[in-house]
Write an enzyme that holds these catalytic residues in place. Structure first.
Site, PDB file in Angstrom:
ATOM      1  N   TRP A 287      40.120  40.482  51.997  1.00  0.00           N
ATOM      2  CA  TRP A 287      40.065  40.187  53.425  1.00  0.00           C
ATOM      3  C   TRP A 287      40.976  41.114  54.227  1.00  0.00           C
ATOM      4  O   TRP A 287      41.238  40.872  55.392  1.00  0.00           O
ATOM      5  CB  TRP A 287      40.461  38.731  53.680  1.00  0.00           C
ATOM      6  CG  TRP A 287      39.400  37.743  53.324  1.00  0.00           C
ATOM      7  CD1 TRP A 287      38.506  37.157  54.184  1.00  0.00           C
ATOM      8  CD2 TRP A 287      39.095  37.202  52.038  1.00  0.00           C
ATOM      9  NE1 TRP A 287      37.675  36.298  53.507  1.00  0.00           N
ATOM     10  CE2 TRP A 287      38.015  36.304  52.181  1.00  0.00           C
ATOM     11  CE3 TRP A 287      39.632  37.389  50.759  1.00  0.00           C
ATOM     12  CZ2 TRP A 287      37.472  35.596  51.118  1.00  0.00           C
ATOM     13  CZ3 TRP A 287      39.087  36.684  49.697  1.00  0.00           C
ATOM     14  CH2 TRP A 287      38.016  35.798  49.879  1.00  0.00           C
ATOM     15  N   CYS A 322      33.441  35.354  51.862  1.00  0.00           N
ATOM     16  CA  CYS A 322      32.790  34.083  51.526  1.00  0.00           C
ATOM     17  C   CYS A 322      31.270  34.165  51.471  1.00  0.00           C
ATOM     18  O   CYS A 322      30.649  33.589  50.580  1.00  0.00           O
ATOM     19  CB  CYS A 322      33.245  32.980  52.478  1.00  0.00           C
ATOM     20  SG  CYS A 322      32.612  33.127  54.177  1.00  0.00           S
ATOM     21  N   HIS A 381      32.628  29.393  57.447  1.00  0.00           N
ATOM     22  CA  HIS A 381      32.822  29.538  56.001  1.00  0.00           C
ATOM     23  C   HIS A 381      31.516  29.173  55.308  1.00  0.00           C
ATOM     24  O   HIS A 381      30.861  28.185  55.659  1.00  0.00           O
ATOM     25  CB  HIS A 381      33.948  28.635  55.501  1.00  0.00           C
ATOM     26  CG  HIS A 381      34.165  28.725  54.019  1.00  0.00           C
ATOM     27  ND1 HIS A 381      34.351  29.928  53.371  1.00  0.00           N
ATOM     28  CD2 HIS A 381      34.185  27.770  53.050  1.00  0.00           C
ATOM     29  CE1 HIS A 381      34.488  29.711  52.072  1.00  0.00           C
ATOM     30  NE2 HIS A 381      34.392  28.416  51.856  1.00  0.00           N
ATOM     31  N   ASP A 404      31.343  25.897  45.721  1.00  0.00           N
ATOM     32  CA  ASP A 404      31.929  27.003  46.478  1.00  0.00           C
ATOM     33  C   ASP A 404      32.588  27.976  45.509  1.00  0.00           C
ATOM     34  O   ASP A 404      33.487  27.607  44.757  1.00  0.00           O
ATOM     35  CB  ASP A 404      32.956  26.451  47.467  1.00  0.00           C
ATOM     36  CG  ASP A 404      33.401  27.492  48.496  1.00  0.00           C
ATOM     37  OD1 ASP A 404      33.074  28.683  48.312  1.00  0.00           O
ATOM     38  OD2 ASP A 404      34.059  27.103  49.475  1.00  0.00           O
ATOM     39  N   TYR A 564      37.608  36.858  60.669  1.00  0.00           N
ATOM     40  CA  TYR A 564      36.775  35.660  60.753  1.00  0.00           C
ATOM     41  C   TYR A 564      37.441  34.453  60.105  1.00  0.00           C
ATOM     42  O   TYR A 564      37.016  33.316  60.299  1.00  0.00           O
ATOM     43  CB  TYR A 564      35.392  35.916  60.144  1.00  0.00           C
ATOM     44  CG  TYR A 564      35.290  35.710  58.652  1.00  0.00           C
ATOM     45  CD1 TYR A 564      34.847  34.494  58.125  1.00  0.00           C
ATOM     46  CD2 TYR A 564      35.607  36.721  57.750  1.00  0.00           C
ATOM     47  CE1 TYR A 564      34.736  34.302  56.754  1.00  0.00           C
ATOM     48  CE2 TYR A 564      35.500  36.540  56.398  1.00  0.00           C
ATOM     49  CZ  TYR A 564      35.062  35.331  55.900  1.00  0.00           C
ATOM     50  OH  TYR A 564      34.951  35.132  54.541  1.00  0.00           O
TER      51      TYR A 564
END
Length: 731
Positions: A287, A322, A381, A404, A564
């Site tokens: 990220w 994600c 997400h 997830d 984000y």
């Protein structure tokens, strides 16, 4: 036994000595070949006299895409020459002997073997006799017998192991068992079967099956709740090599072969194996904005390149965020036969510590204290839902399960999450496995504003209970529009059911902070139009006085470039306002934002986060509003030459014009389409300001029907540029 690939990383395994006689079988790729002749006892010297017994001349797996097996099992789209079938449903094998088969004196069987040290009790060695009256894990029967050709029907158990089985035809003689030589072309892939009512992943709606199993392309929603963007994605679960790559993912995760028939265990293991945090899984998360040593997450067009790269290099692939984790996990699940979809939660709470709140600290004047505000709310997400029964839970909690693969928190020692029953999350039954409290918090947290007094104490001054989990979207069935499934995760805000769920969650230790504040009579809302990258725009602040008294507000406007994930990068706007409102008055105030103020500070996905806080002079109440503005990127234009037909070459071209006053450097274009072309990319060292580039590639469609071509453009100065073209391929 097969050997590891040269150069593949090796983990030192814990010795099995003292615990079991053989190591636990955890690799579908490994396995011993069965002997061509297996004597029943001691044999005299020389070969046994087997001439009078059946000999196998040929075994036809009927594995072509246009033959009965793949057509009936809905596996004809897999680009794989081997037989691929689904468990709990009969498939056919045609055997040619050296003479006519006589059931009164001839005895033969089919053997299906998977992994090392196969055992019948473990379901890794399955003998199938062509006798429907003979009990066994799998059923067999003779469907047809013409001269020396026998067609055998085999039905795998609806709960059998999913994977690649080695298949042998064996003839039983008084001296021993004579079987066919090991031939990889006779291997059989067994998948989950959502069309079978006896399978744990059974889904009875044919339209849903067409979408959640058979659809190769999809849409991942992102952006902001009031300005949703749709990113096309090629799941490519039927592309060549993807099925083997999915099996390798489980091998690499050292998942025991015996667990691979349970969709709960497969989904849970998959959620850990798709990320690389602790088990060298498929994708490395990043990220930071620096993707020097890999591919930027915004550059990927689909899952195929990622999975094939992982399977061939034996190394985690760089990089993912994600939606990439969710999209690749979706390919993994659909490829194995588990119905799956990608969902997006807008304003998803993270970094909470189990108290269902996200804290924002303001000073006594109402200005946000960025140094003390540590929690963040992701603009969105993505995770997955997979469909299965849950025999480990009480009745009513089967169906869609949230899983997830994005590494956030550890669960049982690994970075993974789920499967958690969506019904359990909605009703606050967060005691049920797996990881329900974490997902419950992602959609149910409160945003609490605290005023920090001069003595250092914190005083709650405002609560927003509806900001987090504002909207949960997934792609509609057989369409391109979003479907709002928020109601499947939570009851309407303020309803009786919602309060009951909160009480139920509190019983299991997930407590909301009780904050009772008087109703504020000054309301604030932020309004903005759609904005393109680089444009000047106006942010409109709408103040409403809902009281019979005059109100004076000292307001602070702060604008930040944000990732984000809600993490702030740099400030781009700061302004102080003083607004006076007469009783019942509504007033709008505009704040100008210049492109030159934010362009050089933008990070990927081009998000600006504005937060306005203020204090009412008359009674000290705090007013606040937040808004994320996602800047729209330039478009790519895709064109197809002529009418696409199966096996006929045509050309696809992509055109891009740099609309900015600056040059774009080190630009990557990527393109792929299911059934059309494998992933390809092209590099441009420079695209000058106001100039255009065109990239053309030949396309030879492999099958008729509707499909898509997907393209992305990515560079350090401009990310998240994508487009797609719907294509109808004629026979």
């Amino acid at each position: 036994m097969s050997q590891p690939e040269p150069g593949s990383p090796q983990k030192k395994k814990v010795s099995f000595r003292g615990r079991s006689s053989v190591p636990v079988a955890s690799s579908n790729a490994e396995g011993e070949d069965s002997p061509e002749f297996e004597p029943f006892g001691l044999m005299p010297r020389g070969p046994p006299p087997l001439a009078e017994f059946l000999d196998i001349w040929d075994v036809n797996m009927l594995s072509r895409a246009d033959e009965v097996n793949k057509q009936q099992h809905r596996t004809q789209l897999y680009s794989n020459p081997l037989l691929i079938v689904r468990r709990g449903q009969e498939f056919q094998i045609r055997i040619t002997f050296d003479r006519s088969y006589d059931p009164s004196k001839d005895q033969f069987l089919l053997e299906f073997v998977i992994g090392t040290s196969p055992q019948m009790s473990k379901g890794t060695y399955i003998p199938v006799f062509p006798d429907p009256d003979r009990l066994g894990l799998w059923r067999g029967r003779i469907l047809d017998s013409i001269d020396n050709i026998i067609t055998v029907g085999v039905t795998a158990a609806p709960d059998c192991i999913v994977g690649r089985f080695r298949m042998y035809v064996a003839v039983v003689t008084p001296y021993g068992i004579r079987r066919t030589r090991r031939d990889p072309n006779r291997d059989v892939y067994i998948l989950f079967n959502p069309w079978s009512s006896d399978d744990a992943v059974f889904l009875k709606d044919d339209r849903e099956l067409e979408e959640y199993i058979m659809n190769e392309s999809g849409v991942v929603y992102h952006g902001e709740a009031s300005d949703v963007a749709a990113r096309p994605w090629n799941y490519g679960q039927f592309e060549y090599g993807v099925l083997d790559a999915c099996l390798y993912v489980m091998d690499r995760a050292q998942m025991p072969i015996t667990n691979r028939g349970d969709p709960i265990k497969v989904a849970r293991k998959g959620s850990a194996a798709i990320n690389s945090r602790d088990d060298d899984g498929v994708l490395v998360g990043n990220w930071s904005g620096d993707y020097t040593y890999g591919v930027a997450p915004t550059s990927w067009t689909g899952s195929v390149e990622i999975l094939l790269t992982y399977a061939t290099s034996r190394q985690p692939v760089c990089y993912a965020q994600c939606w990439v984790y969710a999209a690749v996990f979706n390919t993994f699940l659909r490829c194995l036969g588990i119905p799956a979809r990608v969902v997006t939660n807008f304003y998803s709470a993270h970094d909470n510590d189990g108290n269902l709140k996200t804290d924002i600290i303001v000073d006594e004047e109402g200005k946000v204290d960025r140094n003390r505000t540590k929690d963040s709310i992701w603009n969105y997400h993505c995770w997955n839902e997979c469909y299965m029964s849950r025999p480990d839970l009480p009745p009513g909690f089967g169906g869609w399960q949230a899983v997830d693969a994005t590494p956030q928190e550890t669960s049982d020692g690994l970075y993974r999450c789920g499967p958690a029953s969506v019904q359990a999350i909605k009703h606050g039954q967060i005691c049920f496995p797996f990881d329900s409290p974490f997902i419950f918090a992602e959609v149910n947290s409160d945003v609490i504003f605290y005023k920090r007094n001069k003595n250092g104490s914190l005083e709650a001054v405002k609560v927003n209970t509806s900001h987090v989990g504002r909207m949960v979207l997934t792609k509609e069935i057989n369409g391109e529009q979003p479907t709002d499934i928020t109601s499947q995760y939570k009851f309407p805000e303020g309803s009786t059911e919602e309060r009951t769920v909160s009480d139920k969650a509190e019983e299991y230790g997930l407590c909301r902070q009780k904050v009772n504040l008087p109703e504020t009579d000054v309301h604030l809302e932020l309004l903005a139009q759609e904005v393109n990258v680089g444009d000047d725009f106006q942010l409109t602040l709408e103040f409403k006085n809902k009281s019979a008294s005059r109100r004076t507000i000292n307001a602070f406007v702060s604008g930040y470039v944000v990732y984000y994930t809600g993490v702030s990068s740099e400030e781009v706007k700061h302004k102080t306002l003083k607004i006076t409102l007469d009783p019942w008055q509504t007033e709008q105030v505009s704040v100008d934002v210049r492109g030159r103020d934010y362009m050089e500070k933008l990070v990927e996905q081009s998000n600006l986060h504005f937060i306005v806080t203020g204090r009412v002079d008359e009674d000290g109440q705090i007013v606040s509003a937040m808004r994320v503005i996602t800047l729209h990127t330039p478009k790519l234009h895709i064109k197809l030459t002529g009418v696409p037909r199966v096996s006929e070459e045509t050309f696809v071209s992509v055109e891009f014009t740099n609309p900015f006053q600056f040059n774009l450097e080190n630009v990557y274009l990527r393109m792929e389409g299911p059934g059309l072309m494998p992933p390809k990319h092209k590099f441009y060292s420079l695209i000058s300001s106001k100039s255009s580039v065109t990239w053309s590639e030949p396309v030879t469609p492999r099958r008729a029907g509707r499909t898509k071509m997907m393209v992305t453009l990515d560079c350090l100065a401009l990310r998240n540029v994508f487009s797609q073209l719907e294509i109808l391929v004629k026979p």
